[in-house]
Design a protein around this motif. Structure first.
Motif, PDB file in Angstrom:
ATOM      1  N   GLY A  57      40.305  43.798  46.990  1.00 22.15           N
ATOM      2  CA  GLY A  57      40.497  43.175  48.228  1.00 22.15           C
ATOM      3  C   GLY A  57      39.032  43.104  48.867  1.00 22.15           C
ATOM      4  N   LEU A  58      38.325  43.712  48.937  1.00 20.93           N
ATOM      5  CA  LEU A  58      36.848  43.618  49.413  1.00 20.93           C
ATOM      6  C   LEU A  58      35.962  42.635  48.811  1.00 20.93           C
ATOM      7  CD1 LEU A  58      35.275  47.286  49.450  1.00 20.93           C
ATOM      8  CD2 LEU A  58      36.083  46.023  51.331  1.00 20.93           C
ATOM      9  N   ARG A  59      36.501  42.196  47.436  1.00 18.67           N
ATOM     10  CA  ARG A  59      35.849  41.101  46.852  1.00 18.67           C
ATOM     11  C   ARG A  59      36.329  39.796  47.391  1.00 18.67           C
ATOM     12  NH1 ARG A  59      37.501  37.618  43.650  1.00 18.67           N
ATOM     13  NH2 ARG A  59      36.093  36.448  42.085  1.00 18.67           N
ATOM     14  N   VAL A  60      37.836  39.870  47.704  1.00 19.74           N
ATOM     15  CA  VAL A  60      38.308  38.545  48.283  1.00 19.74           C
ATOM     16  C   VAL A  60      37.360  38.319  49.906  1.00 19.74           C
ATOM     17  CG1 VAL A  60      40.411  37.715  49.605  1.00 19.74           C
ATOM     18  CG2 VAL A  60      40.596  39.072  47.423  1.00 19.74           C
ATOM     19  N   VAL A  61      37.366  39.478  50.585  1.00 22.65           N
ATOM     20  CA  VAL A  61      36.426  39.178  51.743  1.00 22.65           C
ATOM     21  C   VAL A  61      35.022  38.807  51.750  1.00 22.65           C
ATOM     22  CG1 VAL A  61      35.467  40.516  53.938  1.00 22.65           C
ATOM     23  CG2 VAL A  61      37.984  40.837  52.910  1.00 22.65           C
ATOM     24  N   LEU A  62      34.501  39.250  50.722  1.00 21.43           N
ATOM     25  CA  LEU A  62      33.199  38.743  50.149  1.00 21.43           C
ATOM     26  C   LEU A  62      33.061  37.040  49.888  1.00 21.43           C
ATOM     27  CD1 LEU A  62      30.239  39.654  50.132  1.00 21.43           C
ATOM     28  CD2 LEU A  62      30.483  40.249  47.763  1.00 21.43           C
ATOM     29  N   VAL A  63      34.270  36.743  49.092  1.00 24.62           N
ATOM     30  CA  VAL A  63      34.168  35.355  48.530  1.00 24.62           C
ATOM     31  C   VAL A  63      34.210  34.478  49.720  1.00 24.62           C
ATOM     32  CG1 VAL A  63      35.439  34.062  47.321  1.00 24.62           C
ATOM     33  CG2 VAL A  63      35.039  36.019  46.236  1.00 24.62           C
ATOM     34  N   ILE A  64      35.309  34.948  50.559  1.00 22.69           N
ATOM     35  CA  ILE A  64      35.604  34.145  51.817  1.00 22.69           C
ATOM     36  C   ILE A  64      34.353  34.203  52.695  1.00 22.69           C
ATOM     37  CG2 ILE A  64      36.684  33.996  53.937  1.00 22.69           C
ATOM     38  CD1 ILE A  64      38.502  33.292  51.194  1.00 22.69           C
TER      39      ILE A  64
END
Length: 111
Positions: A57-64
């Motif tokens: 989930g943190l990766r998703v935030v970082l990608v965004i």
């Protein structure tokens, strides 16, 4: 996990509800990227109803965040639950992302 989108003037408000983890992160990432790519202006991620976030989930935030930065657009996160705030603090995300306590603060910052 559910995601809702609302346009408030120039700001796209994204509400995340539930758990953002490896089971749903690919789907959520795709949905978020599709919506933010098709919109102009700033994005507000409201995490008031996010109960859990994993490293996926943190990766998703970082990608965004990276996509928004590349596009020269603002991204603000708000209303982190205490446990989510702790995860963001431990991961160092609080130092690289714009995080404010309340939605009203975020909207004022983005308008």
């Amino acid at each position: 996990m559910s995601v809702t989108f609302e346009k408030l003037g120039p700001v796209l408000v994204v509400d995340l509800l539930g758990r953002l983890d490896s089971a749903n992160s690919p789907q959520i990432e795709g949905e978020l990227l599709e919506r933010i790519t098709g919109a102009d202006g700033a994005v507000l991620l409201d995490l008031a109803r996010l109960d859990y976030i994993s490293s996926a989930g943190l990766r998703v935030v970082l990608v965004i965040a990276k996509r928004m930065k590349q596009a020269g657009r603002a991204l603000v996160l708000c209303s982190l639950q205490p446990n989510i705030h702790d995860v963001f603090e431990i991961s160092g995300f609080l130092s690289i992302l714009d995080v404010v306590p309340k939605r009203a603060d975020a909207l004022a910052k983005l308008k």
